[in-house]
Design a protein around this motif. Structure first.
Motif, PDB file in Angstrom:
ATOM      1  N   GLU A  45       0.748  -1.065  -0.317  1.00 33.07           N
ATOM      2  CA  GLU A  45      -0.090  -0.563  -0.075  1.00 33.07           C
ATOM      3  C   GLU A  45       0.483   1.492   0.221  1.00 33.07           C
ATOM      4  O   GLU A  45       0.054   2.352  -0.427  1.00 33.07           O
ATOM      5  CB  GLU A  45      -1.105   0.229   1.187  1.00 33.07           C
ATOM      6  CG  GLU A  45      -1.792  -1.414   0.935  1.00 33.07           C
ATOM      7  CD  GLU A  45      -2.925  -0.750  -0.046  1.00 33.07           C
ATOM      8  OE1 GLU A  45      -3.566   0.093  -0.788  1.00 33.07           O
ATOM      9  OE2 GLU A  45      -3.076  -2.171  -0.916  1.00 33.07           O
ATOM     10  N   GLU A  46       1.957   1.569   0.771  1.00 36.69           N
ATOM     11  CA  GLU A  46       3.004   2.076   0.363  1.00 36.69           C
ATOM     12  C   GLU A  46       3.480   2.992  -1.198  1.00 36.69           C
ATOM     13  O   GLU A  46       3.510   3.744  -1.378  1.00 36.69           O
ATOM     14  CB  GLU A  46       4.627   2.021   1.605  1.00 36.69           C
ATOM     15  CG  GLU A  46       5.051   3.269   1.289  1.00 36.69           C
ATOM     16  CD  GLU A  46       6.358   3.417   2.633  1.00 36.69           C
ATOM     17  OE1 GLU A  46       6.367   2.186   3.582  1.00 36.69           O
ATOM     18  OE2 GLU A  46       7.240   3.667   2.730  1.00 36.69           O
ATOM     19  N   ARG A  70       1.144   4.105  -3.091  1.00 37.52           N
ATOM     20  CA  ARG A  70       0.506   5.524  -2.443  1.00 37.52           C
ATOM     21  C   ARG A  70       1.608   6.284  -2.961  1.00 37.52           C
ATOM     22  O   ARG A  70       1.785   7.655  -3.789  1.00 37.52           O
ATOM     23  CB  ARG A  70       0.566   5.826  -0.789  1.00 37.52           C
ATOM     24  CG  ARG A  70      -0.228   7.067  -0.468  1.00 37.52           C
ATOM     25  CD  ARG A  70      -0.584   6.840   1.285  1.00 37.52           C
ATOM     26  NE  ARG A  70       0.064   6.855   1.656  1.00 37.52           N
ATOM     27  CZ  ARG A  70       0.984   5.090   2.327  1.00 37.52           C
ATOM     28  NH1 ARG A  70       0.096   4.591   3.127  1.00 37.52           N
ATOM     29  NH2 ARG A  70       1.661   5.776   2.975  1.00 37.52           N
ATOM     30  N   LYS A  71       2.958   5.935  -2.885  1.00 36.22           N
ATOM     31  CA  LYS A  71       4.208   6.854  -2.774  1.00 36.22           C
ATOM     32  C   LYS A  71       4.769   7.017  -4.504  1.00 36.22           C
ATOM     33  O   LYS A  71       5.395   7.905  -4.977  1.00 36.22           O
ATOM     34  CB  LYS A  71       5.045   6.666  -1.916  1.00 36.22           C
ATOM     35  CG  LYS A  71       5.142   6.539  -0.420  1.00 36.22           C
ATOM     36  CD  LYS A  71       6.675   6.645  -0.129  1.00 36.22           C
ATOM     37  CE  LYS A  71       5.947   7.549   1.538  1.00 36.22           C
ATOM     38  NZ  LYS A  71       6.476   6.974   2.737  1.00 36.22           N
ATOM     39  N   GLN A 106       3.301   5.202  -7.096  1.00 41.72           N
ATOM     40  CA  GLN A 106       2.741   5.506  -8.368  1.00 41.72           C
ATOM     41  C   GLN A 106       2.164   3.916  -9.382  1.00 41.72           C
ATOM     42  O   GLN A 106       2.025   3.575 -10.162  1.00 41.72           O
ATOM     43  CB  GLN A 106       2.329   6.269  -9.258  1.00 41.72           C
ATOM     44  CG  GLN A 106       2.809   7.983  -9.137  1.00 41.72           C
ATOM     45  CD  GLN A 106       3.782   7.900  -9.219  1.00 41.72           C
ATOM     46  OE1 GLN A 106       4.367   8.649 -10.130  1.00 41.72           O
ATOM     47  NE2 GLN A 106       4.199   9.298  -8.006  1.00 41.72           N
ATOM     48  N   SER A 163      -4.898  -2.985  -2.820  1.00 41.06           N
ATOM     49  CA  SER A 163      -5.460  -3.109  -3.407  1.00 41.06           C
ATOM     50  C   SER A 163      -5.402  -2.817  -5.324  1.00 41.06           C
ATOM     51  O   SER A 163      -5.927  -2.282  -5.973  1.00 41.06           O
ATOM     52  CB  SER A 163      -5.782  -1.481  -2.953  1.00 41.06           C
ATOM     53  OG  SER A 163      -5.090  -0.580  -2.906  1.00 41.06           O
ATOM     54  N   SER A 206      -7.261   1.041  -6.620  1.00 44.58           N
ATOM     55  CA  SER A 206      -7.048   2.581  -6.870  1.00 44.58           C
ATOM     56  C   SER A 206      -6.075   2.310  -7.834  1.00 44.58           C
ATOM     57  O   SER A 206      -6.022   1.537  -8.642  1.00 44.58           O
ATOM     58  CB  SER A 206      -6.209   2.406  -5.410  1.00 44.58           C
ATOM     59  OG  SER A 206      -5.107   1.205  -6.136  1.00 44.58           O
ATOM     60  N   TYR A 245      -6.112  10.383  -5.824  1.00 41.09           N
ATOM     61  CA  TYR A 245      -4.796   9.487  -6.582  1.00 41.09           C
ATOM     62  C   TYR A 245      -5.238   8.795  -8.169  1.00 41.09           C
ATOM     63  O   TYR A 245      -4.149   7.523  -8.260  1.00 41.09           O
ATOM     64  CB  TYR A 245      -4.387   8.524  -5.721  1.00 41.09           C
ATOM     65  CG  TYR A 245      -4.242   9.303  -4.221  1.00 41.09           C
ATOM     66  CD1 TYR A 245      -3.004   9.437  -3.695  1.00 41.09           C
ATOM     67  CD2 TYR A 245      -4.995   9.323  -3.551  1.00 41.09           C
ATOM     68  CE1 TYR A 245      -2.638  10.101  -2.845  1.00 41.09           C
ATOM     69  CE2 TYR A 245      -4.761  10.618  -2.296  1.00 41.09           C
ATOM     70  CZ  TYR A 245      -3.688  10.864  -1.764  1.00 41.09           C
ATOM     71  OH  TYR A 245      -3.654  11.355  -0.516  1.00 41.09           O
ATOM     72  N   HIS A 246      -6.606   8.883  -8.270  1.00 38.20           N
ATOM     73  CA  HIS A 246      -6.714   7.742  -9.101  1.00 38.20           C
ATOM     74  C   HIS A 246      -5.919   8.653 -11.026  1.00 38.20           C
ATOM     75  O   HIS A 246      -5.515   7.014 -12.024  1.00 38.20           O
ATOM     76  CB  HIS A 246      -8.027   7.104  -9.782  1.00 38.20           C
ATOM     77  CG  HIS A 246      -8.513   8.040 -10.174  1.00 38.20           C
ATOM     78  ND1 HIS A 246      -9.421   9.619  -9.000  1.00 38.20           N
ATOM     79  CD2 HIS A 246      -9.354   8.389 -11.355  1.00 38.20           C
ATOM     80  CE1 HIS A 246     -10.025  10.158  -9.955  1.00 38.20           C
ATOM     81  NE2 HIS A 246      -9.699  10.166 -11.032  1.00 38.20           N
ATOM     82  N   SER A 276       0.509  13.684  -6.185  1.00 37.25           N
ATOM     83  CA  SER A 276      -1.524  14.049  -5.219  1.00 37.25           C
ATOM     84  C   SER A 276      -1.821  14.647  -3.794  1.00 37.25           C
ATOM     85  O   SER A 276      -1.045  14.217  -3.078  1.00 37.25           O
ATOM     86  CB  SER A 276      -2.558  12.375  -5.651  1.00 37.25           C
ATOM     87  OG  SER A 276      -1.895  12.238  -6.794  1.00 37.25           O
ATOM     88  N   PRO A 333      -5.551  15.190  -1.956  1.00 36.46           N
ATOM     89  CA  PRO A 333      -6.889  14.126  -1.722  1.00 36.46           C
ATOM     90  C   PRO A 333      -7.930  14.736  -2.835  1.00 36.46           C
ATOM     91  O   PRO A 333      -7.485  16.368  -2.853  1.00 36.46           O
ATOM     92  CB  PRO A 333      -6.690  14.226  -0.476  1.00 36.46           C
ATOM     93  CG  PRO A 333      -5.991  14.326   0.384  1.00 36.46           C
ATOM     94  CD  PRO A 333      -5.140  15.106  -0.807  1.00 36.46           C
TER      95      PRO A 333
END
Lengths: 248, 248, 248, 248, 248, 248
Positions: B165-166, B169-170, B172, B195, C222, D117-118, D141, D143
């Motif tokens: 998940e990191e 998020r970080k 892409q 996800s 995501s 984020y998408h 990004s 939010p």
């Protein structure tokens, strides 16, 4: 300083040629020993032979490297380069890698010329693997050398000269890598015939190896070139089995 | 259709794991046989072992490929992939290559996660060699797996989930390649926890191998993947010596 | 397994050709349904038609995908591929993407051949967009096909054969993508005439689609391929308006 | 000179914002007209909506472009840019393309900041498609904006300022592209708060469009941006059907 | 708006040509002043002269920029562009940079044509330095211009036309950059003879400079283009010594 | 063999430091002379100073190179490298170029560490210009050195050590280039503190220069590094004016 030149091809006459070329560029305090492969094809020319040559280069290196300060790998696919660089605690330099790195210090883009059409894809992949493809303008071929040409490469000079000047004119090449260990000691003969520097790799690798020895850089303790942990490895070559049993 | 899965690692329990994973994605008309290495390390984990595994993969392929329609190479460095693809006249697919190619069909950029810090550079080089580095967002590591974790990879799920998940998020990353043959049959267990799609490579390679068999593309007669000419090759493995004596 | 082949061109005879080609590579447990576009040009051949075809592909997918396990997009610009991959919760594979991914599993670099000179830039951009340009050696053209040649592509074989062998010799291509849905079922006929594998994309996409269905990878929750939020969208096609009203 | 600004989003308040921003950078002899989409989502935010917006942009362009000298496409995915550039015989400039091209004339590397984020993967792909990824340091990004923030973007300034300075410090970004049409007229307000130039794209596109009009470059007669041949195209929008019937 | 055009070549007739070309693309509220170099070669044509021209451009800029809103650098190697962009607090645009950025807004890939064979490597390096090499299809040469051709470039039109159509056909170029300040005002004459847009760079740079002035972007306070700290610098040109003594 | 080390900075204590470092890696038959700049800043630290240093390096090279066999350029932006390489008929090696080329012979990816935040963009551009960006994992900074730290760089060791281990862990760097001439002779002191090789460039450049001298490659007669034609060049430095009057 003691350099070990490894030719994992099994043709001693090739070793003699490259060793002679190599000795033209060593400093007064440098000695060079050359060894030839026992296992594998006489002259490596494709992808599966490259895999064999990598292991044969490992065998030769583990056998002969002790007492040397650096290894020069004299095979134009740089077979086994990454393996040796990890496995040994002295510098290891590949001839085509050295040719490319050196070409970039004298020219913007270089072209690579090989013989026979099937090896081109291997060099294209090698340049991409090294992240140097932006500096390689193209890879070209002349027909596979005949046995006569292998022993007397000057016979191929007229065709080679034409190809070089064409690639200079059409592909913006400013230096030429004439690939193949057997060209190691004739690049100097071609130079007067053409308008750009001609590199082969063996002599360039000997130059970089000397540089690395004098730099005395640290053997990595982390990353993909650190020495592997001891582990049980079964292999037909004793020297390989033993190497994995204790840190080299 | 008969597929041969080659695990050039010498750990039969790894072969069992990957073969089980492989069998979950075969069509009704497909059979899969799996073979394990005899020579080399139990689990290949670095550059010099990669060179050994390439030759062991060749030995296994030359021995076992006859009668099969394609080979799946179940080792995460794709050791020997290029050699086998040249040497055999049936398709050969590497697991990390397959993971990358497949990831690009479901996501924009993928990240690769490995265990232990020293292999990251090998995967970085592999992506560059394949020309796929623009689609790889990063290579990350968790600490080297303990023996317990190797046999029960679910123990690593919490740390893995956080790392995934990191990186999503970080960095892409839109898909994850969880590298290592031992993860072949647990990717499905991780999927509900994260996800993004999680790939391993073994199952993806089996998918591409089936596709290649049905496509029945021509074995190249030119270029770097054509079959090599017969030539005298000395090697401790008879099957390799024999292969070079006559066109396969 | 049920595959949906979408041809957003509005020429049913093209759909018939590609569906026939597609069916040659499906496993025994796979059924394939093919649908043809209603809106847009008969054969998409440029950038603005590509934009229309993307929406028509969406319309067809939203209408016909329910009940299927994967979609194959049978248009050589991969029109709408990213849109469908986001919008549907089943795998979607584009034919040129599939041709490129598959070519990389059998060769180092591939060349793409198209007909008419104006589409070359679109393929150059496509390869760059996919991050695969390092593996594409060049894009070449033969003149635009005549109506006769569209219905009997074998007429173009002699010129095609010469171009292929030239690109193999000059541009280090080791595989050829013969672009255009209409070549889907004649690649096999060209194969004996040339020295390298010839891919088209339709059959390759069917292969990858089958692989993706069996892999059963997670639909991303995501990133850029997650399902979009419901939102009010006005559009002449009801099926599109409805799709945005509730999660697909 | 008459410029047409096309906002294929269907939110007139967005059009008003971007048109106001656009008018701050026009020369005395330039007039700017802005049009808003009728079909598609209020604010385009993903891959399938991008496909719809491309066609809606085409519809608006074919309807409104006659009598104008250039088109500015005010949607941050540059939806339909390539289609319009081919279809019209006047220059067409996309806002994110323009932001990137302009950023490269004031800085070495730029970072792109988006909301939610998408969309990051779409911008990563866009930079690669444009061949500009070497100059983009990262895509970040914040939010997703709330409705309140969409109407009063200054609320997001503190978080934005922190993110910008972080990307400047960590990712070597020397300019920031603050993506999204709604930021068009507040970049100037952020500028005093941060240490690097902040671009949005709308104003940059208006600048490049004016430049292109004055340059009066030839509409290509060859290549992928030449005008397509007349052909029968069925489409729900009359203006599109008519466009393909005769050369524009 | 006041633009300063700097020609660091020392040939006033070149300045006159480029200034005339530049004035064809300025808005009604723009004035353009042009200055010519005093030091350096009459026409810069290689790498060491490029280094001299960079400093001469700095001297001219520091002398003449005050009171202007932007600088256009009218030398095809963009000599000194990075230096001026850091040193001045107004926008600076290079002609070849501008040609490339503009070409990408009207075409997919561009080719660059130069005269004489030795400058090609400089442009190859320039495109790579700018990170734009993926959009440059090739760099080609015609023979060095004779003095007669420098003063009457139309004499070279027939050869140029043939070369352009060849590069369009063979290298997928969709736009041509005809490099060299002396071609600034004849691109329009070539346009009717060929099928693709022909750019030179001077007029494109004037267009981008006007855009940058109207955008009024922030001068960077961080990164490699921020103003340098005051420091003691000894240099034969007073204006340079003085510039470093206090923030410009 | 006689090497000329050129430090175009005007700080003699820097020259002394780098010359001392340089002398640790020369062969017994090599002599090294070092010269310091007269014009330009004491320590070059930005883009405009880089342009001045390039010309000062030319002045020093034209003045002092006669009688030497190669030139080492001891300034971390490689200021003037391309100019000297063209202008002289002996090899010229830049320190950062040499650091990068050498790092690639001992590691997969390297990171570059600099001091002060504004130079990072210059190194990013340099790596891209050299086509080596695929091998550079990142560029990082520590704060600008204080005067005390410049004269006693060991004070920065603790912060440096932490940064190096962080970049090794986070960015997959396998070697570090510690940029800046003043670090030339302390890389050896840092080595025991960290897990990867640390390069600076000066000693690496001396190594490559020796290699090039022994290789005795041809000075190019074509391409961008051939000697320029004689031409009238006005310049405040006599030695530069004279150089252009006759072939060097």
């Amino acid at each position: 300083m003691k350099l070990l030149l490894i030719n994992p091809n099994t043709s001693p006459f090739v070793t003699d040629m490259v060793a002679a070329a190599a000795r033209t560029v060593i400093a007064p305090d440098v000695e060079l020993t050359a060894v030839t492969g026992t296992y594998g094809p006489p002259i490596v020319s494709g992808r599966s032979e490259d895999a064999l040559a990598a292991v044969e280069a490992m065998r030769l290196a583990l056998e002969h490297a002790p007492g040397h300060d650096a290894v020069v790998l004299a095979i134009s696919f740089d077979s086994g380069l990454q393996a040796l660089r990890e496995r040994l605690d002295i510098p290891v330099v590949g001839m085509t890698e050295a040719a490319m790195l050196t070409a970039m210090a004298v020219a913007d883009r270089f072209a690579l010329i090989t013989f026979g059409y099937h090896a081109r894809g291997i060099y294209v992949e090698l340049a991409r693997r090294y992240g140097l493809d932006a500096r390689m303008s193209t890879v070209l071929s002349l027909p596979q050398l005949s046995d006569e040409q292998i022993r007397d490469p000057a016979r191929v000079f007229p065709a080679l000269r034409n190809l070089i000047e064409e690639v200079v004119r059409k592909d913006q090449a400013e230096a030429i890598i004439l690939s193949g260990a057997i060209f190691a000691n004739i690049c100097g003969d071609i130079a007067p015939l053409v308008s750009v520097p001609v590199l082969n790799g063996v002599r360039e690798a000997v130059g970089i190896a000397q540089s690395l020895v004098r730099l005395n850089l640290k053997k990595p303790l982390s990353g993909s070139y650190r020495l592997p942990e001891p582990k049980p490895v079964k292999w037909p070559f004793d020297v390989i089995e033993r190497a994995y049993q204790s840190p080299s």
